[in-house]
Structure formats: structure tokens, C-alpha cells
Design a protein around this motif. Structure first.
Motif, short mmCIF file in Angstrom:
data_model
loop_
_atom_site.label_atom_id
_atom_site.label_comp_id
_atom_site.label_asym_id
_atom_site.label_seq_id
_atom_site.Cartn_x
_atom_site.Cartn_y
_atom_site.Cartn_z
N THR A 46 -8.15 -2.56 -9.04
CA THR A 46 -8.53 -1.30 -9.67
C THR A 46 -7.36 -0.66 -10.41
O THR A 46 -7.58 0.17 -11.29
CB THR A 46 -9.09 -0.31 -8.64
OG1 THR A 46 -8.11 -0.09 -7.63
CG2 THR A 46 -10.37 -0.80 -8.04
N GLY A 47 -6.13 -1.05 -10.07
CA GLY A 47 -4.96 -0.49 -10.74
C GLY A 47 -4.64 -1.16 -12.06
O GLY A 47 -3.79 -0.69 -12.82
N ARG A 78 2.03 1.88 -3.49
CA ARG A 78 0.96 2.38 -4.35
C ARG A 78 0.34 3.68 -3.85
O ARG A 78 -0.52 4.24 -4.51
CB ARG A 78 -0.14 1.32 -4.48
CG ARG A 78 0.35 0.06 -5.13
CD ARG A 78 -0.72 -1.00 -5.11
NE ARG A 78 -0.18 -2.27 -5.54
CZ ARG A 78 0.00 -2.62 -6.80
NH1 ARG A 78 -0.32 -1.80 -7.75
NH2 ARG A 78 0.49 -3.80 -7.09
N ALA A 82 0.83 -1.21 0.00
CA ALA A 82 0.00 0.00 0.00
C ALA A 82 0.86 1.26 0.00
O ALA A 82 0.51 2.26 -0.63
CB ALA A 82 -0.93 0.00 1.21
N TRP A 116 -4.18 -0.15 6.05
CA TRP A 116 -4.10 -1.53 5.60
C TRP A 116 -3.23 -2.37 6.53
O TRP A 116 -3.54 -3.53 6.82
CB TRP A 116 -3.58 -1.60 4.17
CG TRP A 116 -4.58 -1.11 3.19
CD1 TRP A 116 -4.51 0.05 2.48
CD2 TRP A 116 -5.81 -1.73 2.82
NE1 TRP A 116 -5.62 0.18 1.68
CE2 TRP A 116 -6.44 -0.90 1.87
CE3 TRP A 116 -6.44 -2.91 3.20
CZ2 TRP A 116 -7.66 -1.22 1.31
CZ3 TRP A 116 -7.65 -3.22 2.63
CH2 TRP A 116 -8.25 -2.39 1.70
N TYR A 126 -8.27 -5.94 0.01
CA TYR A 126 -7.17 -5.20 -0.60
C TYR A 126 -7.02 -5.57 -2.07
O TYR A 126 -6.81 -4.71 -2.91
CB TYR A 126 -5.87 -5.48 0.16
CG TYR A 126 -4.69 -4.70 -0.35
CD1 TYR A 126 -4.54 -3.37 -0.01
CD2 TYR A 126 -3.74 -5.28 -1.17
CE1 TYR A 126 -3.45 -2.63 -0.47
CE2 TYR A 126 -2.66 -4.56 -1.64
CZ TYR A 126 -2.52 -3.24 -1.28
OH TYR A 126 -1.46 -2.51 -1.75
N THR A 150 -9.97 -3.90 -3.99
CA THR A 150 -10.08 -2.44 -3.96
C THR A 150 -8.84 -1.72 -4.45
O THR A 150 -8.94 -0.67 -5.06
CB THR A 150 -10.41 -1.93 -2.54
OG1 THR A 150 -9.40 -2.35 -1.64
CG2 THR A 150 -11.76 -2.43 -2.09
N VAL A 151 -7.66 -2.27 -4.20
CA VAL A 151 -6.42 -1.58 -4.57
C VAL A 151 -5.73 -2.26 -5.75
O VAL A 151 -5.45 -1.62 -6.75
CB VAL A 151 -5.45 -1.49 -3.37
CG1 VAL A 151 -4.13 -0.88 -3.78
CG2 VAL A 151 -6.09 -0.71 -2.24
N ARG A 152 -5.47 -3.51 -5.64
CA ARG A 152 -4.71 -4.21 -6.68
C ARG A 152 -5.49 -4.32 -7.97
O ARG A 152 -4.98 -4.12 -9.05
CB ARG A 152 -4.31 -5.62 -6.21
CG ARG A 152 -3.41 -5.67 -5.01
CD ARG A 152 -2.00 -5.28 -5.34
NE ARG A 152 -1.43 -6.04 -6.40
CZ ARG A 152 -0.32 -6.74 -6.33
NH1 ARG A 152 0.34 -6.77 -5.21
NH2 ARG A 152 0.14 -7.38 -7.37
N ARG A 195 -1.63 4.15 -1.10
CA ARG A 195 -3.02 3.90 -0.74
C ARG A 195 -3.19 3.60 0.75
O ARG A 195 -3.45 2.47 1.14
CB ARG A 195 -3.57 2.70 -1.52
CG ARG A 195 -3.55 2.84 -3.01
CD ARG A 195 -4.69 3.76 -3.43
NE ARG A 195 -4.75 3.86 -4.86
CZ ARG A 195 -5.73 3.37 -5.58
NH1 ARG A 195 -6.72 2.74 -5.04
NH2 ARG A 195 -5.70 3.52 -6.89
#
Length: 63
Positions: free
Chosen positions: A59-60, A30, A27, A37, A52, A55-57, A32
Motif C-alpha cells: 500500500t505504500g 513505517r 513496521a 506485527w 504484511y 497490507t503495509v509494504r 505501522r
């Protein structure tokens, strides 16, 4: 505290610490909310990794 409870704690601690470190480092890379986290990963397993990822990995990524 029984022996089974002690062993469960001994086995859970490294898993939680490893998960929290992974979430924090990734995080932070990135940008975030790394502390959020990392702390959430330290107190729960495996839900923070699943959330995670979506929502983060995920969406990128480019489709």
C-alpha cells in the motif's frame, strides 16, 4: 518428545525470531503497529509476512 520433534523446534525457533525481528523493525520504520506485527510474526510463519507485504509494504508503493 522424540528426536524429530526436538529438531523441528530447534529449526523453527530461529525462523520465527528472524521473522518477528524483521516485521518489528520494518513496521517501526513505517510507523505501522510494530508490536502487533512483531508478536504475530513470533507465533506464526509465514502468514504474517504475506499479510504484511500486502497490507503495509504494497500500500505504500506508488503506481
Amino acid at each position: 518428545m522424540t528426536d524429530a520433534q526436538v529438531w523441528a523446534i530447534i529449526l523453527a525457533l530461529p525462523i520465527l525470531i528472524a521473522q518477528a525481528l524483521y516485521l518489528f523493525i520494518d513496521a517501526r520504520k513505517r510507523g505501522r503497529f510494530p508490536w502487533l506485527w512483531g508478536l504475530w510474526g513470533l507465533i506464526h510463519a509465514p502468514l504474517p509476512l504475506i499479510v504484511y507485504y500486502f497490507t503495509v509494504r504494497r500500500t505504500g508503493r506508488r503506481t
